[in-house]
Design a protein around this motif. Structure first.
Motif, PDB file in Angstrom:
ATOM      1  N   GLN A  63      50.036 -18.392 -78.130  1.00  0.00           N
ATOM      2  CA  GLN A  63      49.727 -17.094 -78.734  1.00  0.00           C
ATOM      3  C   GLN A  63      48.740 -16.310 -77.885  1.00  0.00           C
ATOM      4  OE1 GLN A  63      48.433 -18.790 -82.535  1.00  0.00           O
ATOM      5  NE2 GLN A  63      50.052 -17.661 -83.592  1.00  0.00           N
ATOM      6  N   VAL A  64      47.733 -17.005 -77.351  1.00  0.00           N
ATOM      7  CA  VAL A  64      46.719 -16.322 -76.547  1.00  0.00           C
ATOM      8  C   VAL A  64      47.361 -15.697 -75.308  1.00  0.00           C
ATOM      9  CG1 VAL A  64      44.627 -16.622 -75.178  1.00  0.00           C
ATOM     10  CG2 VAL A  64      44.845 -17.772 -77.386  1.00  0.00           C
ATOM     11  N   TYR A  65      48.192 -16.464 -74.607  1.00  0.00           N
ATOM     12  CA  TYR A  65      48.862 -15.928 -73.412  1.00  0.00           C
ATOM     13  C   TYR A  65      49.820 -14.793 -73.769  1.00  0.00           C
ATOM     14  CZ  TYR A  65      47.196 -19.309 -69.927  1.00  0.00           C
ATOM     15  OH  TYR A  65      46.422 -20.031 -69.045  1.00  0.00           O
ATOM     16  N   ALA A  66      50.562 -14.968 -74.853  1.00  0.00           N
ATOM     17  CA  ALA A  66      51.587 -13.979 -75.213  1.00  0.00           C
ATOM     18  C   ALA A  66      50.993 -12.644 -75.632  1.00  0.00           C
ATOM     19  CB  ALA A  66      52.463 -14.531 -76.342  1.00  0.00           C
ATOM     20  N   MET A  67      49.774 -12.656 -76.184  1.00  0.00           N
ATOM     21  CA  MET A  67      49.202 -11.448 -76.768  1.00  0.00           C
ATOM     22  C   MET A  67      48.142 -10.787 -75.889  1.00  0.00           C
ATOM     23  SD  MET A  67      48.947 -12.796 -80.732  1.00  0.00           S
ATOM     24  CE  MET A  67      48.283 -11.267 -81.379  1.00  0.00           C
ATOM     25  N   SER A  68      47.928 -11.287 -74.669  1.00  0.00           N
ATOM     26  CA  SER A  68      46.812 -10.802 -73.859  1.00  0.00           C
ATOM     27  C   SER A  68      47.273 -10.138 -72.562  1.00  0.00           C
ATOM     28  CB  SER A  68      45.871 -11.964 -73.515  1.00  0.00           C
ATOM     29  OG  SER A  68      45.396 -12.589 -74.695  1.00  0.00           O
ATOM     30  N   ASP A  69      46.610  -9.028 -72.231  1.00  0.00           N
ATOM     31  CA  ASP A  69      46.850  -8.371 -70.945  1.00  0.00           C
ATOM     32  C   ASP A  69      46.122  -9.102 -69.820  1.00  0.00           C
ATOM     33  OD1 ASP A  69      48.240  -6.159 -72.181  1.00  0.00           O
ATOM     34  OD2 ASP A  69      46.276  -5.404 -72.811  1.00  0.00           O
ATOM     35  N   MET A  70      44.980  -9.689 -70.153  1.00  0.00           N
ATOM     36  CA  MET A  70      44.179 -10.417 -69.171  1.00  0.00           C
ATOM     37  C   MET A  70      43.735 -11.742 -69.757  1.00  0.00           C
ATOM     38  SD  MET A  70      40.762  -9.364 -66.952  1.00  0.00           S
ATOM     39  CE  MET A  70      39.891  -8.599 -68.329  1.00  0.00           C
ATOM     40  N   ILE A  71      43.892 -12.802 -68.964  1.00  0.00           N
ATOM     41  CA  ILE A  71      43.430 -14.133 -69.341  1.00  0.00           C
ATOM     42  C   ILE A  71      42.171 -14.440 -68.538  1.00  0.00           C
ATOM     43  CG2 ILE A  71      43.944 -16.601 -69.287  1.00  0.00           C
ATOM     44  CD1 ILE A  71      45.577 -15.129 -71.379  1.00  0.00           C
ATOM     45  N   VAL A  72      41.111 -14.846 -69.222  1.00  0.00           N
ATOM     46  CA  VAL A  72      39.864 -15.245 -68.565  1.00  0.00           C
ATOM     47  C   VAL A  72      39.667 -16.732 -68.822  1.00  0.00           C
ATOM     48  CG1 VAL A  72      37.373 -14.896 -68.422  1.00  0.00           C
ATOM     49  CG2 VAL A  72      38.877 -12.939 -68.841  1.00  0.00           C
ATOM     50  N   LYS A  73      39.677 -17.511 -67.728  1.00  0.00           N
ATOM     51  CA  LYS A  73      39.591 -18.955 -67.823  1.00  0.00           C
ATOM     52  C   LYS A  73      38.438 -19.477 -66.965  1.00  0.00           C
ATOM     53  CE  LYS A  73      43.306 -21.340 -67.022  1.00  0.00           C
ATOM     54  NZ  LYS A  73      42.784 -22.463 -67.802  1.00  0.00           N
ATOM     55  N   VAL A  74      38.384 -20.801 -66.885  1.00  0.00           N
ATOM     56  CA  VAL A  74      37.443 -21.456 -65.983  1.00  0.00           C
ATOM     57  C   VAL A  74      38.208 -22.102 -64.831  1.00  0.00           C
ATOM     58  CG1 VAL A  74      35.642 -23.209 -65.732  1.00  0.00           C
ATOM     59  CG2 VAL A  74      35.824 -21.908 -67.867  1.00  0.00           C
TER      60      VAL A  74
END
Length: 366
Positions: A63-74
């Motif tokens: 869901q997080v990947y599908a709904m986001s324009d930008m992913i902020v990870k480590v």
């Protein structure tokens, strides 16, 4: 912009891409932030902390990947995440592409905008987003090295600081960058005898000026490395070539010149390692032994101290995250040359010279 903070799924990775304080700043700038449920628990930040900061909690990583324009990870995406990344999606994280052809090819196929923390570079050549984790890893290298020098884990049985009447341990540090200086500082603080080698005389002069007298400097070349590995108890690999694979300063044949139980902590493992016998390990299974030499090569060392690491990382990444969210990646990178250097793979093309050279490809622009 919608910004997603997924839970890290790499082995024993407890850091999270952003603190609640960072989320608060994004929401204050009218951005929507999605946080995967439980993403921050390993770092001491809970769902209610993120909700109070204005985030929306989502149940699954998909869901997080599908709904986001930008992913902020480590950490870099692992195989389970490859198919979740979308065409045109910004992924802002540590990638270390030069150490993984599989990851590089996967991100090319994804056609995402891959911006690597480790290659964001200021005008003076410093790496502002790599520095805090290098500081953590450099200090941790001595903690871990001291532990694995103990005899029950097949180390030499040496106490780094020594005791009255017994000489302290000897530490060899390869590289006088952030990792090397922090490692030398910690080792010196324990009372160990420290030698730090580098090819940059300016860095060696700096080390000589700031360190106590039991930290000595030397020029890094094969002759000197072969000499020092014979007498040192703990060897720290802290060499970095920006965006490129680390050089093998210690080769397999050199191990026979080390005393049994010598410990190598190769902090450069993220970039392939500066020891020929380096292979990535995890916090769950951190060491292996070759020719009676203990190798500690955990690829995410700061993940063992996630609270400290997450706060330190958000302190430096948040201004860039805000620029990307406020302006979009094209405008943000056009206005900020430091951020532009973080572009590694863009819409299916490698755009960072050193990564392209690692895999014998031509960058689209360099």
């Amino acid at each position: 912009m919608t910004v997603g903070i997924p839970k890290e799924i790499k082995n024993n990775e407890s850091r999270v891409g952003m603190t609640p304080a960072g989320v608060f700043e994004l929401v204050k700038n009218n951005h929507t932030v999605y946080v995967q449920s439980g993403a921050g628990e390993g770092s001491g930040f809970f769902n209610q902390d993120y909700q109070q900061a204005g985030a929306t909690i989502l149940d699954t990583i998909g869901q997080v990947y599908a709904m986001s324009d930008m992913i902020v990870k480590v950490k870099e995406p692992i195989a389970e995440e490859y198919n979740l990344i979308q065409d045109g999606q910004i992924v802002f994280t540590y990638f270390h592409f030069a150490s993984s052809e599989a990851l590089t090819k996967a991100m090319i196929r994804s056609k995402a905008i891959c911006i690597a923390y480790e290659t964001v570079e200021d005008e003076d050549g410093s790496l502002p987003l790599l520095t805090p984790m290098s500081e953590v890893a450099g200090r941790m290298a001595i903690q871990q090295g001291a532990k694995y020098l103990e005899k029950p884990v097949r180390g030499k049985g040496v106490l780094l600081g020594g005791v009255p009447g017994v000489s302290p341990g000897r530490v060899l540090v390869l590289g006088a960058g952030t990792v090397g200086i922090q490692a030398a500082k910690m080792a010196a603080g324990l009372g160990a005898q420290v030698t730090i080698l580098d090819v940059n005389m300016k860095r060696l002069r700096y080390v000589n000026d700031i360190m106590p007298s039991h930290v000595v400097t030397g020029f890094s070349n094969e002759f000197n490395i072969r000499k020092h590995i014979k007498t040192n108890d703990l060897i720290i690999g802290g060499v970095l070539l920006k965006g490129a694979k680390a050089p093998n300063l210690i080769t397999r044949d050199m191990l026979k010149d080390m005393h049994p139980g010598t410990v190598i902590v190769d902090v450069a493992v993220d970039q392939g390692g500066c020891v020929e016998t380096t292979k990535p390990t995890t916090h769950e299974d951190p060491i292996y032994i070759i020719d009676d030499v203990v190798h500690y090569c955990v690829a995410n060392m700061p993940g063992a101290v996630p609270y400290t690491s997450t706060v330190a990382l958000t302190n430096v990444t948040l201004p860039y995250v805000l620029k990307l969210a406020n302006l979009g990646w094209r405008s943000a990178c056009k206005l900020d040359r430091s951020l532009e250097k973080g572009l590694n793979v863009v819409e299916g093309e490698i755009v960072y010279k050193e990564i392209a050279e690692t895999f014998h490809l031509e960058p689209v622009f360099a």
